[in-house]
Design a protein around this motif. Structure first.
Motif, mmCIF file in Angstrom:
data_model
loop_
_atom_site.group_PDB
_atom_site.id
_atom_site.type_symbol
_atom_site.label_atom_id
_atom_site.label_comp_id
_atom_site.label_asym_id
_atom_site.label_seq_id
_atom_site.Cartn_x
_atom_site.Cartn_y
_atom_site.Cartn_z
ATOM 1 N N ILE A 157 0.957 -1.168 0.144
ATOM 2 C CA ILE A 157 -0.122 -0.045 0.128
ATOM 3 C C ILE A 157 0.848 1.417 0.243
ATOM 4 O O ILE A 157 0.511 2.257 -0.880
ATOM 5 C CB ILE A 157 -1.131 -0.053 1.113
ATOM 6 C CG1 ILE A 157 -1.985 -1.127 1.048
ATOM 7 C CG2 ILE A 157 -1.741 1.312 1.278
ATOM 8 C CD1 ILE A 157 -2.943 -1.260 2.234
ATOM 9 N N ASN A 158 1.898 1.294 0.866
ATOM 10 C CA ASN A 158 2.704 2.496 0.767
ATOM 11 C C ASN A 158 3.696 2.539 -0.571
ATOM 12 O O ASN A 158 3.735 3.901 -0.711
ATOM 13 C CB ASN A 158 3.590 2.206 2.226
ATOM 14 C CG ASN A 158 3.185 2.507 3.624
ATOM 15 O OD1 ASN A 158 2.272 3.717 3.558
ATOM 16 N ND2 ASN A 158 3.379 1.698 4.388
ATOM 17 N N GLY A 159 3.874 1.508 -1.001
ATOM 18 C CA GLY A 159 4.730 1.705 -2.251
ATOM 19 C C GLY A 159 3.900 2.056 -3.320
ATOM 20 O O GLY A 159 4.161 3.104 -4.183
ATOM 21 N N ALA A 160 2.549 1.546 -3.344
ATOM 22 C CA ALA A 160 1.570 1.987 -4.530
ATOM 23 C C ALA A 160 1.082 3.635 -4.290
ATOM 24 O O ALA A 160 0.966 4.246 -5.295
ATOM 25 C CB ALA A 160 0.154 1.346 -4.338
ATOM 26 N N ILE A 161 1.079 4.151 -3.192
ATOM 27 C CA ILE A 161 0.913 5.406 -2.977
ATOM 28 C C ILE A 161 1.952 6.396 -3.341
ATOM 29 O O ILE A 161 1.793 7.260 -3.996
ATOM 30 C CB ILE A 161 0.413 5.708 -1.371
ATOM 31 C CG1 ILE A 161 -0.936 5.067 -0.953
ATOM 32 C CG2 ILE A 161 0.337 7.203 -1.240
ATOM 33 C CD1 ILE A 161 -1.189 5.245 0.483
ATOM 34 N N LEU A 162 3.328 5.652 -3.142
ATOM 35 C CA LEU A 162 4.433 6.426 -3.541
ATOM 36 C C LEU A 162 4.656 6.701 -4.845
ATOM 37 O O LEU A 162 4.882 7.574 -5.513
ATOM 38 C CB LEU A 162 5.805 5.898 -2.739
ATOM 39 C CG LEU A 162 5.913 6.127 -1.244
ATOM 40 C CD1 LEU A 162 7.074 5.358 -0.749
ATOM 41 C CD2 LEU A 162 5.981 7.760 -1.143
ATOM 42 N N LEU A 163 4.227 5.523 -5.607
ATOM 43 C CA LEU A 163 4.313 5.391 -7.241
ATOM 44 C C LEU A 163 3.386 6.358 -7.530
ATOM 45 O O LEU A 163 3.716 6.938 -8.668
ATOM 46 C CB LEU A 163 4.027 4.103 -7.529
ATOM 47 C CG LEU A 163 4.133 3.776 -8.907
ATOM 48 C CD1 LEU A 163 5.454 3.968 -9.474
ATOM 49 C CD2 LEU A 163 3.444 2.380 -9.264
ATOM 50 N N LEU A 164 1.927 6.328 -7.025
ATOM 51 C CA LEU A 164 0.970 7.323 -7.638
ATOM 52 C C LEU A 164 1.384 8.758 -7.326
ATOM 53 O O LEU A 164 1.224 9.868 -8.078
ATOM 54 C CB LEU A 164 -0.412 7.112 -7.111
ATOM 55 C CG LEU A 164 -1.111 5.999 -7.306
ATOM 56 C CD1 LEU A 164 -2.415 5.470 -6.355
ATOM 57 C CD2 LEU A 164 -1.325 5.950 -8.863
ATOM 58 N N PHE A 165 2.168 9.315 -6.207
ATOM 59 C CA PHE A 165 2.820 10.206 -6.007
ATOM 60 C C PHE A 165 3.739 10.708 -6.912
ATOM 61 O O PHE A 165 3.658 11.868 -7.389
ATOM 62 C CB PHE A 165 3.279 10.613 -4.529
ATOM 63 C CG PHE A 165 3.795 11.676 -4.180
ATOM 64 C CD1 PHE A 165 3.178 12.637 -3.885
ATOM 65 C CD2 PHE A 165 5.292 11.818 -4.099
ATOM 66 C CE1 PHE A 165 3.675 13.985 -3.644
ATOM 67 C CE2 PHE A 165 5.744 13.076 -3.720
ATOM 68 C CZ PHE A 165 4.821 14.228 -3.567
ATOM 69 N N MET A 166 4.632 9.898 -7.172
ATOM 70 C CA MET A 166 5.632 10.136 -8.363
ATOM 71 C C MET A 166 5.111 10.387 -9.906
ATOM 72 O O MET A 166 5.572 11.041 -10.436
ATOM 73 C CB MET A 166 6.498 8.913 -8.200
ATOM 74 C CG MET A 166 7.535 9.020 -7.048
ATOM 75 S SD MET A 166 8.788 7.548 -7.352
ATOM 76 C CE MET A 166 8.745 6.901 -5.667
ATOM 77 N N LEU A 167 4.070 9.426 -9.983
ATOM 78 C CA LEU A 167 3.445 9.878 -11.159
ATOM 79 C C LEU A 167 2.664 11.185 -11.506
ATOM 80 O O LEU A 167 2.733 11.698 -12.444
ATOM 81 C CB LEU A 167 2.292 8.696 -11.714
ATOM 82 C CG LEU A 167 2.881 7.072 -11.961
ATOM 83 C CD1 LEU A 167 1.892 6.154 -11.857
ATOM 84 C CD2 LEU A 167 3.667 7.436 -13.193
ATOM 85 N N LEU A 168 1.952 11.434 -10.345
ATOM 86 C CA LEU A 168 1.539 12.936 -10.239
ATOM 87 C C LEU A 168 2.417 14.153 -10.409
ATOM 88 O O LEU A 168 2.224 14.977 -11.087
ATOM 89 C CB LEU A 168 0.778 13.054 -8.787
ATOM 90 C CG LEU A 168 0.143 14.367 -8.449
ATOM 91 C CD1 LEU A 168 -1.232 14.477 -9.314
ATOM 92 C CD2 LEU A 168 -0.126 14.453 -6.974
ATOM 93 N N ALA A 206 5.297 13.691 -11.812
ATOM 94 C CA ALA A 206 5.768 13.545 -13.169
ATOM 95 C C ALA A 206 4.861 14.280 -14.111
ATOM 96 O O ALA A 206 5.296 14.756 -15.183
ATOM 97 C CB ALA A 206 6.200 12.114 -13.656
ATOM 98 N N THR A 207 3.459 13.835 -13.921
ATOM 99 C CA THR A 207 2.422 14.666 -14.770
ATOM 100 C C THR A 207 2.554 16.260 -14.756
ATOM 101 O O THR A 207 2.371 16.822 -15.545
ATOM 102 C CB THR A 207 1.153 14.039 -14.539
ATOM 103 O OG1 THR A 207 1.354 12.694 -14.647
ATOM 104 C CG2 THR A 207 0.135 14.718 -15.462
ATOM 105 N N ILE A 208 2.747 16.761 -13.489
ATOM 106 C CA ILE A 208 2.711 18.101 -13.318
ATOM 107 C C ILE A 208 3.931 18.846 -13.901
ATOM 108 O O ILE A 208 3.671 19.754 -14.771
ATOM 109 C CB ILE A 208 2.679 18.607 -11.970
ATOM 110 C CG1 ILE A 208 1.490 18.085 -11.336
ATOM 111 C CG2 ILE A 208 2.958 19.900 -11.619
ATOM 112 C CD1 ILE A 208 1.236 18.166 -9.764
ATOM 113 N N LEU A 209 5.079 17.977 -13.718
ATOM 114 C CA LEU A 209 6.500 18.518 -14.453
ATOM 115 C C LEU A 209 6.188 18.577 -16.101
ATOM 116 O O LEU A 209 6.630 19.444 -16.752
ATOM 117 C CB LEU A 209 7.545 17.893 -13.951
ATOM 118 C CG LEU A 209 7.875 18.048 -12.445
ATOM 119 C CD1 LEU A 209 9.037 17.137 -12.098
ATOM 120 C CD2 LEU A 209 8.096 19.557 -12.210
ATOM 121 N N VAL A 210 5.693 17.444 -16.609
ATOM 122 C CA VAL A 210 5.566 17.269 -17.939
ATOM 123 C C VAL A 210 4.515 18.509 -18.334
ATOM 124 O O VAL A 210 4.862 19.035 -19.423
ATOM 125 C CB VAL A 210 5.073 15.943 -18.586
ATOM 126 C CG1 VAL A 210 4.615 15.969 -19.972
ATOM 127 C CG2 VAL A 210 6.043 15.030 -18.242
#
Length: 153
Positions: A132-143, A145-149
């Protein structure tokens, strides 16, 4: 935990002779019982439980912060006066909340990994908490990355 005595053919012929019955063991034609721990007897790992609780707390924290920001955004959109001041405070609150909760998720993931490395402990909560913690961190990193793109476009 099951005790299976050896077949009669493997037992010594004369149990009265101490040299045949072993190293001074009683001559009752039975081997010494050795307790084997069963996997069901293991305790849950403390770090695993902590990781799971951290994951649940952060999920609730994300839900509460997004609901709160959604209510603030609806109030801001209904009142057109002072939009910039109110919206900046709401965006700042959301940003700080997400960063703090992401840091707590990193701590939860590390504690979950520690819970996975403990021996003679159940690992159910450590596995669930780490996932669960890893999935949340992965979603945070994708968020992020999306904002930076999108910021670069």
């Amino acid at each position: 935990m099951d005790y299976n005595p050896p077949p009669r053919s493997e037992l010594p012929e004369d149990p009265a002779d101490p040299s045949l019955s072993g190293h001074g063991a009683p001559a009752n034609n039975e081997q010494e019982y050795v307790f084997q721990e069963n996997k069901r007897d293991f305790k849950h790992s403390g770090p695993g439980i902590a990781s799971f609780v951290i994951a649940l707390v952060t999920l609730i924290g994300y839900a509460v912060s997004f609901v709160f920001v959604g209510m603030q955004a609806s109030d801001i959109l209904s009142n057109s006066n002072e939009v910039i001041a109110d919206s900046s405070a709401t965006i700042m609150f959301l940003g700080l909340t997400v960063l703090i909760l992401a840091a707590v998720n990193v701590i939860g993931a590390v504690i979950g990994i520690i819970g996975l490395t403990l021996r003679r402990r159940r690992k159910v909560f450590a596995i669930i908490g780490t996932i669960i913690n890893g999935a949340i961190l992965l979603l945070f990193m994708l968020l992020i990355a999306t904002i930076l793109v999108n910021a670069g476009a």
